[in-house]
Scaffold this motif. Sequence first.
Motif, PDB file in Angstrom:
ATOM      1  N   TRP A   1       3.320   5.189 -19.261  1.00  0.00           N
ATOM      2  CA  TRP A   1       4.627   5.252 -18.611  1.00  0.00           C
ATOM      3  C   TRP A   1       5.741   5.121 -19.646  1.00  0.00           C
ATOM      4  O   TRP A   1       6.721   5.874 -19.606  1.00  0.00           O
ATOM      5  CB  TRP A   1       4.746   4.160 -17.555  1.00  0.00           C
ATOM      6  N   ASN A   2       5.621   4.191 -20.566  1.00  0.00           N
ATOM      7  CA  ASN A   2       6.650   3.996 -21.596  1.00  0.00           C
ATOM      8  C   ASN A   2       6.802   5.233 -22.480  1.00  0.00           C
ATOM      9  O   ASN A   2       7.915   5.616 -22.834  1.00  0.00           O
ATOM     10  CB  ASN A   2       6.333   2.767 -22.444  1.00  0.00           C
ATOM     11  N   ILE A   3       5.695   5.851 -22.832  1.00  0.00           N
ATOM     12  CA  ILE A   3       5.747   7.072 -23.649  1.00  0.00           C
ATOM     13  C   ILE A   3       6.466   8.177 -22.888  1.00  0.00           C
ATOM     14  O   ILE A   3       7.348   8.849 -23.434  1.00  0.00           O
ATOM     15  CB  ILE A   3       4.322   7.506 -24.062  1.00  0.00           C
ATOM     16  N   LEU A   4       6.095   8.379 -21.636  1.00  0.00           N
ATOM     17  CA  LEU A   4       6.742   9.416 -20.829  1.00  0.00           C
ATOM     18  C   LEU A   4       8.232   9.115 -20.637  1.00  0.00           C
ATOM     19  O   LEU A   4       9.067  10.017 -20.732  1.00  0.00           O
ATOM     20  CB  LEU A   4       6.062   9.531 -19.465  1.00  0.00           C
ATOM     21  N   TYR A   5       8.554   7.876 -20.367  1.00  0.00           N
ATOM     22  CA  TYR A   5       9.947   7.486 -20.156  1.00  0.00           C
ATOM     23  C   TYR A   5      10.790   7.782 -21.398  1.00  0.00           C
ATOM     24  O   TYR A   5      11.870   8.379 -21.306  1.00  0.00           O
ATOM     25  CB  TYR A   5      10.026   6.005 -19.801  1.00  0.00           C
ATOM     26  N   LYS A   6      10.290   7.390 -22.561  1.00  0.00           N
ATOM     27  CA  LYS A   6      11.030   7.630 -23.806  1.00  0.00           C
ATOM     28  C   LYS A   6      11.185   9.125 -24.071  1.00  0.00           C
ATOM     29  O   LYS A   6      12.228   9.578 -24.508  1.00  0.00           O
ATOM     30  CB  LYS A   6      10.328   6.951 -24.982  1.00  0.00           C
ATOM     31  N   SER A   7      10.149   9.896 -23.804  1.00  0.00           N
ATOM     32  CA  SER A   7      10.195  11.340 -24.038  1.00  0.00           C
ATOM     33  C   SER A   7      11.240  12.011 -23.156  1.00  0.00           C
ATOM     34  O   SER A   7      12.052  12.800 -23.626  1.00  0.00           O
ATOM     35  CB  SER A   7       8.835  11.969 -23.764  1.00  0.00           C
ATOM     36  N   TYR A   8      11.195  11.730 -21.872  1.00  0.00           N
ATOM     37  CA  TYR A   8      12.121  12.383 -20.952  1.00  0.00           C
ATOM     38  C   TYR A   8      13.533  11.850 -21.054  1.00  0.00           C
ATOM     39  O   TYR A   8      14.496  12.572 -20.821  1.00  0.00           O
ATOM     40  CB  TYR A   8      11.603  12.306 -19.513  1.00  0.00           C
ATOM     41  N   ARG A   9      13.682  10.606 -21.424  1.00  0.00           N
ATOM     42  CA  ARG A   9      15.024  10.056 -21.619  1.00  0.00           C
ATOM     43  C   ARG A   9      15.707  10.798 -22.757  1.00  0.00           C
ATOM     44  O   ARG A   9      16.867  11.170 -22.667  1.00  0.00           O
ATOM     45  CB  ARG A   9      14.949   8.559 -21.914  1.00  0.00           C
TER      46      ARG A   9
END
Length: 86
Positions: A9-17
């Motif tokens: 989740w953290n990886i996806l969040y950082k990527s899309y942010r």
Amino acid sequence: MANSLKEAWNILYKSYRGENRVKTVRLQTLRCEFDALNMKDGESVEEYFNRITLVVNQLRMNEEKISEQRIVEKILRSMTRTLSRL
């Protein structure tokens, strides 16, 4: 690679942010470009219209809502003095 759901989740969040920031900057650039468009001396109406259409299409591809009325107003306001007297 993520070892847990939280890490994923953290990886996806950082990527899309980051992607949203890039998109925001891109939209700001395109809005400024649209606002700054003016018909050049010696440019045909068709050439000018094509330049406006290119920027408008890029705005819409980035999910910007821009009304036909705004586009027409922009075209009429920004035509050269010679053509605006017609």
